[in-house]
Design a protein around this motif. Structure first.
Motif, short mmCIF file in Angstrom:
data_model
loop_
_atom_site.label_atom_id
_atom_site.label_comp_id
_atom_site.label_asym_id
_atom_site.label_seq_id
_atom_site.Cartn_x
_atom_site.Cartn_y
_atom_site.Cartn_z
N GLU A 177 -16.69 35.16 -8.21
CA GLU A 177 -17.32 34.92 -6.91
C GLU A 177 -18.70 35.57 -6.85
N SER A 178 -18.81 36.79 -7.35
CA SER A 178 -20.09 37.49 -7.35
C SER A 178 -21.12 36.76 -8.19
N SER A 179 -20.70 36.25 -9.34
CA SER A 179 -21.59 35.51 -10.22
C SER A 179 -22.10 34.24 -9.55
N THR A 180 -21.19 33.52 -8.88
CA THR A 180 -21.58 32.29 -8.18
C THR A 180 -22.55 32.59 -7.05
N ASN A 181 -22.26 33.64 -6.27
CA ASN A 181 -23.16 34.02 -5.18
C ASN A 181 -24.54 34.39 -5.71
N HIS A 182 -24.57 35.02 -6.89
CA HIS A 182 -25.84 35.45 -7.48
C HIS A 182 -26.69 34.25 -7.87
N ILE A 183 -26.09 33.24 -8.44
CA ILE A 183 -26.91 32.08 -8.83
C ILE A 183 -27.34 31.28 -7.61
N ILE A 184 -26.52 31.26 -6.56
CA ILE A 184 -26.92 30.59 -5.33
C ILE A 184 -28.17 31.27 -4.75
N ALA A 185 -28.16 32.59 -4.78
CA ALA A 185 -29.30 33.35 -4.25
C ALA A 185 -30.56 33.16 -5.09
N ASN A 186 -30.40 32.70 -6.33
CA ASN A 186 -31.54 32.50 -7.22
C ASN A 186 -31.64 31.04 -7.66
N SER A 187 -31.47 30.14 -6.70
CA SER A 187 -31.48 28.71 -7.01
C SER A 187 -32.67 27.99 -6.39
N SER A 188 -33.76 28.73 -6.17
CA SER A 188 -34.94 28.09 -5.59
C SER A 188 -35.68 27.22 -6.59
N SER A 189 -35.46 27.47 -7.88
CA SER A 189 -36.11 26.69 -8.93
C SER A 189 -35.33 26.85 -10.22
N LYS B 193 -23.25 11.89 -10.29
CA LYS B 193 -24.00 11.93 -9.04
C LYS B 193 -24.24 13.35 -8.56
N THR B 194 -23.27 14.23 -8.75
CA THR B 194 -23.40 15.60 -8.24
C THR B 194 -23.38 16.67 -9.34
N THR B 195 -23.26 16.30 -10.59
CA THR B 195 -23.20 17.28 -11.68
C THR B 195 -24.19 16.93 -12.78
N ALA B 196 -24.51 17.92 -13.57
CA ALA B 196 -25.46 17.76 -14.67
C ALA B 196 -24.74 17.81 -16.01
N ASP B 197 -25.50 17.55 -17.08
CA ASP B 197 -25.00 17.83 -18.42
C ASP B 197 -25.02 19.35 -18.58
N LYS C 288 -13.76 25.93 -12.33
CA LYS C 288 -14.40 25.67 -11.04
C LYS C 288 -15.74 26.38 -10.93
N SER C 289 -15.86 27.53 -11.55
CA SER C 289 -17.14 28.22 -11.59
C SER C 289 -18.16 27.38 -12.36
N GLY C 290 -17.73 26.79 -13.48
CA GLY C 290 -18.61 25.92 -14.24
C GLY C 290 -19.07 24.72 -13.44
N LEU C 291 -18.18 24.13 -12.65
CA LEU C 291 -18.56 23.01 -11.79
C LEU C 291 -19.61 23.44 -10.77
N ALA C 292 -19.48 24.65 -10.25
CA ALA C 292 -20.46 25.16 -9.28
C ALA C 292 -21.83 25.33 -9.95
N PHE C 293 -21.86 25.90 -11.15
CA PHE C 293 -23.11 26.07 -11.89
C PHE C 293 -23.76 24.70 -12.13
N SER C 294 -22.95 23.75 -12.58
CA SER C 294 -23.46 22.42 -12.90
C SER C 294 -24.02 21.72 -11.66
N THR C 295 -23.32 21.84 -10.54
CA THR C 295 -23.76 21.20 -9.31
C THR C 295 -25.08 21.79 -8.82
#
Length: 323
Positions: A153-165, A244-248, A269-276
């Motif tokens: 959860e902490s890892s996912t929150n961290h990438i969300i906070a740094n997803s401006s580019s 449509k919602t995920t990347a390679d 599920k964490s991987g799906l979040a990163f990909s999305t």
């Protein structure tokens, strides 16, 4: 993947109890990993351990799976004070904390359970070698599940906070747990985005590991083609396809343990979040490039109406060169 052994803290002022406990747990393994037992004969010694060798860089709490704590040591309440310290000051909220006392009358079970956030209460007489085995093994499993869920959860929150580019996502969002750069004895982990961008301390090892794991039968697979694969050693691959919602996207990681199904689900599920997130960032940057205003050269007045090419056409040509 994260540990080579499970840290167990045994706190008791009787040397024989410490020795017998270490002997009883010498051959115990959990998920294929052994126990590493730390002992302390007082609250003060235990606190020093919790501030020193039992701290892992990047973690908000001591890396101790199970603690067995005597009540009466340097004082009648030393063990209970230690429990309070672990929960309230050291941040050991996931630690499986068990009271093991030889004087139950001093700290009655019901009042201890009501007043302290402990995982269990036992007398030294009733905690036989077999019960100790069961207690510690189940405690390690419970701790790792809680710790892994919080870490994910902490890892996912961290990438969300740094997803401006994409730059921020790669440089700041995806961090490694522990010290940056190659470390002695560290396992290989890494990401591949859009089949070409590799993020890892060991980039030369990522594609061979990916090729081997990608050929395995998936443990988890979705109708869209997203999957998780694991080999007999516990090495993992999470792969999502471009949709449509995920990347390679690919995550690969070496491991020295076999994770249970619940934690594999969390990893997937964490991987799906990163990909999305990567898909959203990439699409947003491409869209921004397409509509970016293009400076126009001043038009000379010729008496004729100026011919201006459609902005979209010019932008597309510029983007084609850029990408």
């Amino acid at each position: 993947m994260f540990f080579n052994a499970w840290n167990i803290l045994v706190v008791d002022d009787e040397p024989d109890v410490l020795a017998v406990t270490k002997l009883a747990l010498r051959d115990v393994t959990v998920y294929g990993l052994p126990l590493k037992i730390y002992t302390a004969s007082s609250k003060a010694q235990a606190v020093e351990l919790l501030k020193g060798p039992l701290v892992l860089q990047g973690s908000d709490e001591p890396i101790v799976a199970v603690a067995l704590v005597d009540v009466v040591m340097e004082s009648d309440q030393a063990g209970l004070e230690l429990c309070k310290y672990i929960r309230e000051e050291a941040g050991g909220h996931s630690m499986q904390l068990y009271i093991r006392t030889g004087q139950p009358g001093i700290a009655p079970e019901r009042s201890v359970i009501d007043d302290y956030d402990i995982s269990g209460y036992f007398t030294k007489v009733e905690l036989t070698e077999q019960k100790l085995y069961t207690l510690v093994k189940s405690g390690v499993r419970q701790w790792f599940t809680s710790w892994y869920a919080l870490m994910t959860e902490s890892s996912t929150n961290h990438i969300i906070a740094n997803s401006s580019s994409r730059k921020a996502f790669l440089e700041k969002g995806i961090g490694w747990f522990g010290e940056p750069g190659p470390q002695e004895g560290e396992v290989v982990t890494g990401f591949i985005f859009d089949k070409k961008t590799i993020v890892s301390d060991y980039p030369q090892h990522i594609r061979p590991l990916y090729d081997r794991l990608d050929a395995l039968k998936p443990v988890i697979q979705t109708p869209e083609g997203h999957k998780l694969a694991m080999d007999e050693m516990g090495n993992l691959l999470v792969k999502t396809v471009k949709a449509k919602t995920t990347a390679d996207y690919v995550y690969v990681g070496e491991s020295n343990m076999i994770m249970p199904r619940l934690l594999l689900e969390l990893t997937f599920k964490s991987g799906l979040a990163f990909s999305t997130l990567w898909k959203k960032i990439t699409d947003a940057e491409k869209k921004a490039a397409l509509v970016k205003p293009i400076a126009k050269k001043p038009q000379k007045k010729t008496g004729k109406k100026a011919i201006v090419k459609p902005v979209n056409t010019i932008a597309k040509k510029a983007v084609k060169k850029r990408w």
